[in-house]
Motif scaffolding. Structure first.
Motif, mmCIF file in Angstrom:
data_model
loop_
_atom_site.group_PDB
_atom_site.id
_atom_site.type_symbol
_atom_site.label_atom_id
_atom_site.label_comp_id
_atom_site.label_asym_id
_atom_site.label_seq_id
_atom_site.Cartn_x
_atom_site.Cartn_y
_atom_site.Cartn_z
ATOM 1 N N ARG A 1 0.847 -1.197 0.000
ATOM 2 C CA ARG A 1 0.000 0.000 0.000
ATOM 3 C C ARG A 1 0.880 1.243 0.000
ATOM 4 N N SER A 2 0.523 2.208 -0.828
ATOM 5 C CA SER A 2 1.210 3.498 -0.809
ATOM 6 C C SER A 2 0.911 4.153 0.530
ATOM 7 N N ARG A 3 1.910 4.683 1.181
ATOM 8 C CA ARG A 3 1.688 5.317 2.488
ATOM 9 C C ARG A 3 0.850 6.584 2.362
ATOM 10 N N CYS A 4 0.974 7.281 1.234
ATOM 11 C CA CYS A 4 0.276 8.556 1.073
ATOM 12 C C CYS A 4 -1.210 8.377 0.783
ATOM 13 N N CYS A 5 -1.567 7.510 -0.149
ATOM 14 C CA CYS A 5 -2.969 7.414 -0.571
ATOM 15 C C CYS A 5 -3.553 6.000 -0.436
ATOM 16 N N MET A 6 -2.788 5.081 0.104
ATOM 17 C CA MET A 6 -3.224 3.711 0.393
ATOM 18 C C MET A 6 -3.602 2.898 -0.849
ATOM 19 N N LYS A 7 -3.148 3.295 -2.025
ATOM 20 C CA LYS A 7 -3.416 2.531 -3.239
ATOM 21 C C LYS A 7 -2.502 1.312 -3.261
ATOM 22 N N GLY A 8 -3.033 0.207 -3.785
ATOM 23 C CA GLY A 8 -2.271 -1.027 -3.852
ATOM 24 C C GLY A 8 -1.300 -1.050 -5.018
ATOM 25 N N ILE A 9 -0.179 -1.754 -4.828
ATOM 26 C CA ILE A 9 0.816 -1.915 -5.888
ATOM 27 C C ILE A 9 1.614 -3.183 -5.606
ATOM 28 N N CYS A 10 1.885 -3.950 -6.672
ATOM 29 C CA CYS A 10 2.640 -5.195 -6.491
ATOM 30 C C CYS A 10 4.108 -4.878 -6.206
ATOM 31 N N THR A 11 4.819 -5.829 -5.672
ATOM 32 C CA THR A 11 6.214 -5.615 -5.302
ATOM 33 C C THR A 11 7.087 -5.370 -6.519
ATOM 34 N N ASP A 12 6.841 -6.083 -7.628
ATOM 35 C CA ASP A 12 7.624 -5.837 -8.844
ATOM 36 C C ASP A 12 7.502 -4.385 -9.291
ATOM 37 N N GLU A 13 6.281 -3.845 -9.271
ATOM 38 C CA GLU A 13 6.063 -2.455 -9.678
ATOM 39 C C GLU A 13 6.693 -1.501 -8.676
ATOM 40 N N ALA A 14 6.512 -1.758 -7.396
ATOM 41 C CA ALA A 14 7.063 -0.868 -6.365
ATOM 42 C C ALA A 14 8.580 -0.803 -6.468
ATOM 43 N N THR A 15 9.220 -1.940 -6.646
ATOM 44 C CA THR A 15 10.684 -1.931 -6.742
ATOM 45 C C THR A 15 11.145 -1.255 -8.027
ATOM 46 N N SER A 16 10.351 -1.341 -9.086
ATOM 47 C CA SER A 16 10.746 -0.649 -10.321
ATOM 48 C C SER A 16 10.667 0.861 -10.137
#
Length: 175
Positions: free
Chosen positions: A71-86
Motif C-alpha cells: 500500500r502506498s503510504r500517502c494514498c493507500m493505493k495497492g501496488i505489487c512488489t515488482d512495480e514498487a521496486t521498479s
C-alpha cells in the motif's frame, strides 16, 4: 523474557522473495529485498495472474492479480512488489504514481480482510451509482436545453410568405 510487540516474520517460500521477471531489475539489492519480504515490510513477489478471483487484488499499474499488495503510504493505493521496486530503482526522487506525492513509500499490511474487501465493494458501488446519477442529470439538463431552444425558436420564428398567406384573415368582400 518479555513478548515482542511488532511484526512477526512471515513464512514465505524462498521463490517469492525475488522479483518474478515482470521487469529486469539490474540495480536491486536482492538480499535487502528478501529481508524486507521476510520481515513483512513488502508483499511477497508472487507471480501475477491474468484471471480475477475473489481472493486476489489487481495491481493498477500492471493489471495483474495478486494474493496481496503493498500500500502506498500517502494514498493507500495497492501496488505489487515488482512495480514498487521498479519505481524505487528507476526514479531518483520518487513520486507516488497515483497521487504524485513526493517521497513515495509503500508498506505491506498483509492480505485484505473480508471486511476491507466488503467496504471496498461498497465504495465502488457508491462511485458507480454517483456516475449513473451524473449521467442522468446531464441527460436531463440536455433535454431541458433542447426544449428551451425549441420554445424560443417557435415563439420568435420568422414566418415565410407561404405561412403568412395561410395565417392571414381573408378580407370580407365589400358589397
Amino acid at each position: 523474557m518479555g513478548n515482542k510487540l511488532g511484526r512477526r516474520r512471515q513464512v514465505v517460500d524462498e521463490k517469492y522473495t525475488r522479483p518474478q521477471g515482470l521487469y529486469q531489475h539490474r540495480d536491486i539489492d536482492h538480499k535487502k529485498l528478501r529481508k524486507l519480504i521476510l520481515d513483512s515490510k513488502l508483499a511477497p513477489c508472487y507471480p501475477g495472474d491474468e484471471e480475477c478471483t475473489f481472493d486476489r487484488e489487481e495491481c493498477p499499474i500492471c493489471f495483474l492479480y495478486y494474493p496481496s499488495l503493498n500500500r502506498s503510504r500517502c494514498c493507500m493505493k495497492g501496488i505489487c512488489t515488482d512495480e514498487a521496486t521498479s519505481f524505487y530503482s528507476s526514479y531518483a526522487v520518487s513520486l507516488c504514481p497515483f497521487c504524485k506525492t513526493s517521497n513515495y513509500a509503500v508498506e505491506y499490511r498483509g492480505m485484505k480482510s473480508k471486511e476491507e474487501k466488503g467496504m471496498e465493494q461498497i465504495e465502488e458501488q457508491k462511485v458507480i451509482e454517483a456516475k449513473i446519477r451524473m449521467q442522468q442529470q446531464e441527460r436531463q439538463d440536455e433535454e431541458e436545453r433542447m426544449q428551451k431552444r425549441q420554445s424560443i425558436c417557435s415563439s420568435s420564428r420568422i414566418m415565410t410568405p407561404a405561412e403568412v398567406e395561410c395565417c392571414e384573415i381573408p378580407n370580407s368582400t365589400v358589397s
